[in-house]
Design an enzyme around this catalytic site. Structure first.
Site, PDB file in Angstrom:
ATOM      1  N   ASN A   1     -16.707 -28.740  13.758  1.00 31.48           N
ATOM      2  CA  ASN A   1     -17.428 -28.139  14.886  1.00 31.48           C
ATOM      3  C   ASN A   1     -17.997 -29.190  15.838  1.00 31.48           C
ATOM      4  OD1 ASN A   1     -16.813 -25.712  13.740  1.00 31.48           O
ATOM      5  ND2 ASN A   1     -18.876 -25.264  12.986  1.00 31.48           N
TER       6      ASN A   1
ATOM      7  N   TYR B   1     -36.439 -18.025   8.558  1.00 27.81           N
ATOM      8  CA  TYR B   1     -35.273 -18.439   7.767  1.00 27.81           C
ATOM      9  C   TYR B   1     -35.683 -18.920   6.366  1.00 27.81           C
ATOM     10  CZ  TYR B   1     -32.947 -18.566  12.389  1.00 27.81           C
ATOM     11  OH  TYR B   1     -32.472 -18.263  13.635  1.00 27.81           O
TER      12      TYR B   1
ATOM     13  N   ILE C   1     -25.390 -23.711  18.909  1.00 28.57           N
ATOM     14  CA  ILE C   1     -25.933 -24.126  17.603  1.00 28.57           C
ATOM     15  C   ILE C   1     -25.170 -23.448  16.461  1.00 28.57           C
ATOM     16  CG2 ILE C   1     -28.260 -24.837  18.300  1.00 28.57           C
ATOM     17  CD1 ILE C   1     -29.167 -21.900  17.825  1.00 28.57           C
TER      18      ILE C   1
ATOM     19  N   HIS D   1     -39.452 -15.975  18.681  1.00 20.15           N
ATOM     20  CA  HIS D   1     -38.163 -15.594  18.094  1.00 20.15           C
ATOM     21  C   HIS D   1     -37.583 -14.328  18.744  1.00 20.15           C
ATOM     22  CE1 HIS D   1     -35.858 -16.245  14.077  1.00 20.15           C
ATOM     23  NE2 HIS D   1     -35.059 -15.712  14.971  1.00 20.15           N
TER      24      HIS D   1
ATOM     25  N   ASP E   1     -31.653 -26.194  14.382  1.00 17.88           N
ATOM     26  CA  ASP E   1     -32.320 -24.957  14.784  1.00 17.88           C
ATOM     27  C   ASP E   1     -32.719 -24.167  13.549  1.00 17.88           C
ATOM     28  OD1 ASP E   1     -32.805 -22.923  17.120  1.00 17.88           O
ATOM     29  OD2 ASP E   1     -31.874 -21.784  15.495  1.00 17.88           O
TER      30      ASP E   1
ATOM     31  N   ARG F   1     -16.155 -28.043   7.885  1.00 22.10           N
ATOM     32  CA  ARG F   1     -16.477 -27.243   9.081  1.00 22.10           C
ATOM     33  C   ARG F   1     -17.563 -27.900   9.923  1.00 22.10           C
ATOM     34  NH1 ARG F   1     -16.374 -20.973   6.894  1.00 22.10           N
ATOM     35  NH2 ARG F   1     -14.099 -20.826   6.810  1.00 22.10           N
TER      36      ARG F   1
ATOM     37  N   LYS G   1     -39.355 -21.469  15.219  1.00 22.38           N
ATOM     38  CA  LYS G   1     -39.712 -20.273  16.004  1.00 22.38           C
ATOM     39  C   LYS G   1     -40.817 -19.489  15.318  1.00 22.38           C
ATOM     40  CE  LYS G   1     -34.712 -19.898  16.782  1.00 22.38           C
ATOM     41  NZ  LYS G   1     -34.069 -20.197  15.511  1.00 22.38           N
TER      42      LYS G   1
ATOM     43  N   LYS H   1     -23.530 -22.536  12.936  1.00 22.62           N
ATOM     44  CA  LYS H   1     -23.882 -22.762  11.539  1.00 22.62           C
ATOM     45  C   LYS H   1     -22.574 -22.905  10.765  1.00 22.62           C
ATOM     46  CE  LYS H   1     -24.499 -20.333   7.388  1.00 22.62           C
ATOM     47  NZ  LYS H   1     -23.575 -19.406   6.710  1.00 22.62           N
TER      48      LYS H   1
ATOM     49  N   LEU I   1     -20.221 -18.522  17.626  1.00 25.70           N
ATOM     50  CA  LEU I   1     -18.875 -18.135  17.167  1.00 25.70           C
ATOM     51  C   LEU I   1     -18.815 -16.633  16.886  1.00 25.70           C
ATOM     52  CD1 LEU I   1     -18.417 -21.079  14.604  1.00 25.70           C
ATOM     53  CD2 LEU I   1     -17.578 -20.987  16.964  1.00 25.70           C
TER      54      LEU I   1
HETATM   55  N1  NAP Z   1     -32.775 -16.607  17.791  1.00 28.06           N
HETATM   56  C1  NAP Z   1     -32.178 -15.710  17.051  1.00 28.06           C
HETATM   57  O1  NAP Z   1     -32.592 -14.529  16.982  1.00 28.06           O
HETATM   58  C2  NAP Z   1     -30.976 -16.092  16.264  1.00 28.06           C
HETATM   59  C3  NAP Z   1     -30.185 -15.102  15.655  1.00 28.06           C
HETATM   60  C4  NAP Z   1     -29.062 -15.496  14.934  1.00 28.06           C
HETATM   61  C5  NAP Z   1     -28.741 -16.841  14.858  1.00 28.06           C
HETATM   62  N2  NAP Z   1     -29.545 -17.791  15.444  1.00 28.06           N
HETATM   63  C6  NAP Z   1     -29.232 -19.240  15.347  1.00 28.06           C
HETATM   64  O2  NAP Z   1     -27.878 -19.460  15.713  1.00 28.06           O
HETATM   65  C7  NAP Z   1     -27.212 -20.129  14.640  1.00 28.06           C
HETATM   66  C8  NAP Z   1     -25.742 -19.767  14.596  1.00 28.06           C
HETATM   67  O3  NAP Z   1     -25.578 -18.374  14.505  1.00 28.06           O
HETATM   68  P1  NAP Z   1     -24.898 -17.640  13.262  1.00 28.06           P
HETATM   69  O4  NAP Z   1     -25.120 -18.446  12.058  1.00 28.06           O
HETATM   70  O5  NAP Z   1     -25.410 -16.245  13.281  1.00 28.06           O
HETATM   71  O6  NAP Z   1     -23.371 -17.524  13.657  1.00 28.06           O
HETATM   72  P2  NAP Z   1     -22.199 -18.513  14.133  1.00 28.06           P
HETATM   73  O7  NAP Z   1     -22.659 -19.921  14.160  1.00 28.06           O
HETATM   74  O8  NAP Z   1     -21.625 -17.915  15.355  1.00 28.06           O
HETATM   75  O9  NAP Z   1     -21.136 -18.304  12.986  1.00 28.06           O
HETATM   76  C9  NAP Z   1     -21.354 -18.735  11.686  1.00 28.06           C
HETATM   77  C10 NAP Z   1     -20.191 -18.194  10.851  1.00 28.06           C
HETATM   78  O10 NAP Z   1     -18.984 -18.829  11.275  1.00 28.06           O
HETATM   79  C11 NAP Z   1     -18.406 -19.514  10.173  1.00 28.06           C
HETATM   80  N3  NAP Z   1     -17.891 -20.805  10.678  1.00 28.06           N
HETATM   81  C12 NAP Z   1     -18.588 -21.826  11.189  1.00 28.06           C
HETATM   82  N4  NAP Z   1     -17.778 -22.825  11.562  1.00 28.06           N
HETATM   83  C13 NAP Z   1     -16.533 -22.430  11.253  1.00 28.06           C
HETATM   84  C14 NAP Z   1     -15.255 -23.052  11.375  1.00 28.06           C
HETATM   85  N5  NAP Z   1     -15.118 -24.247  11.901  1.00 28.06           N
HETATM   86  N6  NAP Z   1     -14.168 -22.351  10.942  1.00 28.06           N
HETATM   87  C15 NAP Z   1     -14.298 -21.106  10.405  1.00 28.06           C
HETATM   88  N7  NAP Z   1     -15.477 -20.466  10.266  1.00 28.06           N
HETATM   89  C16 NAP Z   1     -16.575 -21.135  10.678  1.00 28.06           C
HETATM   90  C17 NAP Z   1     -19.513 -19.731   9.172  1.00 28.06           C
HETATM   91  O11 NAP Z   1     -18.981 -19.757   7.876  1.00 28.06           O
HETATM   92  P3  NAP Z   1     -19.593 -20.650   6.697  1.00 28.06           P
HETATM   93  O12 NAP Z   1     -21.090 -20.624   6.837  1.00 28.06           O
HETATM   94  O13 NAP Z   1     -19.079 -19.959   5.480  1.00 28.06           O
HETATM   95  O14 NAP Z   1     -19.031 -22.038   6.863  1.00 28.06           O
HETATM   96  C18 NAP Z   1     -20.380 -18.485   9.390  1.00 28.06           C
HETATM   97  O15 NAP Z   1     -19.831 -17.385   8.680  1.00 28.06           O
HETATM   98  C19 NAP Z   1     -28.004 -19.667  13.416  1.00 28.06           C
HETATM   99  O16 NAP Z   1     -27.729 -20.431  12.283  1.00 28.06           O
HETATM  100  C20 NAP Z   1     -29.407 -19.771  13.933  1.00 28.06           C
HETATM  101  O17 NAP Z   1     -29.842 -21.114  13.941  1.00 28.06           O
HETATM  102  C21 NAP Z   1     -30.645 -17.424  16.146  1.00 28.06           C
END
Ligand code: NAP
Length: 289
Positions: A256, A51, A244, A124, A46, A252, A91, A246, A206
């Site tokens: 995941n 980005y 999805i 988006h 994604d 990690r 997006k 990150k 997460l």
């Molecule tokens: N459509 C939209 O408007 C929108 C907005 C936000 C996000 N997104 C999409 O959603 C994806 C995920 O969202 P997100 O990146 O905001 O948040 P997330 O996936 O909920 O959380 C990512 C955070 O959790 C940590 N993490 C991941 N796996 C872990 C594990 N096994 N143990 C401990 N910590 C862990 C990561 O740390 P590290 O990176 O340091 O490993 C990072 O700080 C984005 O990358 C993007 O593709 C879309």
């Protein structure tokens, strides 16, 4: 190799229920992380024009295409990785709303990604103050009819935005990608999605890492001898969400994905359901324009 289950979208296209998110992945790190994720077994990625890492995604993919990515050193023979094995979402950003601007933005993303089709293209954010999302979506429908994308959809659409979109859309969005995690469970939108046959895709599954510290999540992880991230991602899978996450390290990334050999009980699911408190970690869709 761990293989996520696949869900059917409303046009029959299949999507891995667990993908790899690329928001805030620095462009310079993207190719390496994408290649690592492919080797771990991820096939769904994604990204977004905003980005700034679409070209890194292209480089990461190109290093793995034609190789036996995902053997995980098991010695088993896997077929060589082909473009058709991948599911790439990107997006259109807010400053490219409107029919012509969206078509141009899509062409730029295709060049950046080095692809001749994209698996899913999303709006988006609805950007309600711009008032252009219906027109923007019409461009996505054109791209879909031309075979340049296999599925189209939206992101961050609230019920009122979906309502308006569905008045003019000729192709029902395949997904609505929304912030969703145990602290923000999005019951109303999930019910609407079910009624109109749209898949719910969870961003920040997460809670940007914040929900990992929740004591209920931690207790559940201890009980299952899993990590908090695995418990939350398993919860998404059992709810039927696409998720999805990150992550920035190989450990990690693999952790995941390793969520398909255990199950949360009905009692666990109830305990996690009780964590909903309507708490966003990102922006409210009405405030992004
Ligand atoms: N459509 C939209 O408007 C929108 C907005 C936000 C996000 N997104 C999409 O959603 C994806 C995920 O969202 P997100 O990146 O905001 O948040 P997330 O996936 O909920 O959380 C990512 C955070 O959790 C940590 N993490 C991941 N796996 C872990 C594990 N096994 N143990 C401990 N910590 C862990 C990561 O740390 P590290 O990176 O340091 O490993 C990072 O700080 C984005 O990358 C993007 O593709 C879309």
């Amino acid at each position: 190799m761990r293989t996520p289950p696949r869900l059917g979208l409303n046009n029959g296209v299949l999507i891995d229920q667990l993908g790899f998110g690329l928001y805030k992945v620095p462009p310079a790190d993207t190719a390496g992380l994408v290649a690592m994720a492919l080797d771990a077994g991820y096939r769904h990625f994604d990204t977004a024009a905003m980005y700034g890492n679409e070209t890194g995604v292209a480089r990461g993919i190109s290093t793995q295409l034609g190789t036996q990515a995902g053997t995980g050193g098991s010695g088993e023979l896997f077929p060589a990785l082909a473009r058709e094995d991948l599911f790439i979402t990107t997006k259109v950003w807010n400053d490219h709303h409107g029919y012509d601007a969206t078509l141009r933005a899509f062409d730029d993303s295709m060049v950046n990604l080095g692809l001749d089709y994209v698996d899913m293209y999303l709006i988006h954010w609805p950007c309600p103050r711009r008032g252009l999302f219906q027109e923007t979506y019409r461009a996505l429908e054109t791209l879909y009819r031309e075979g340049k994308v296999r599925a189209i959809g939206v992101s961050n659409f609230l019920p009122a935005h979906l309502d308006r979109l569905l008045q003019t859309a000729e192709v029902t969005p395949a997904v609505n990608q929304i912030e969703l995690h145990p602290w923000l469970q999005q019951h109303e939108l999930r019910k609407i999605h079910e009624d109109v046959n749209i898949r719910t895709e969870a961003w920040s599954p997460l809670g940007r890492g914040q929900v990992l510290a929740d004591p209920v999540v931690q207790a559940c992880a201890t009980e299952h001898r899993r990590t908090p991230a695995q418990v939350i991602l398993r919860w998404h899978i059992q709810l039927g969400n696409i998720a999805i996450p990150k992550a920035s390290s190989e450990a990690r990334i693999r952790e995941n994905l390793d969520i398909f050999s255990f199950e949360l009980s009905a009692r666990d699911m109830e305990a996690l359901a009780a964590l909903d408190r309507g708490q966003r970690t990102g922006s409210h869709p009405d405030n992004v324009n």
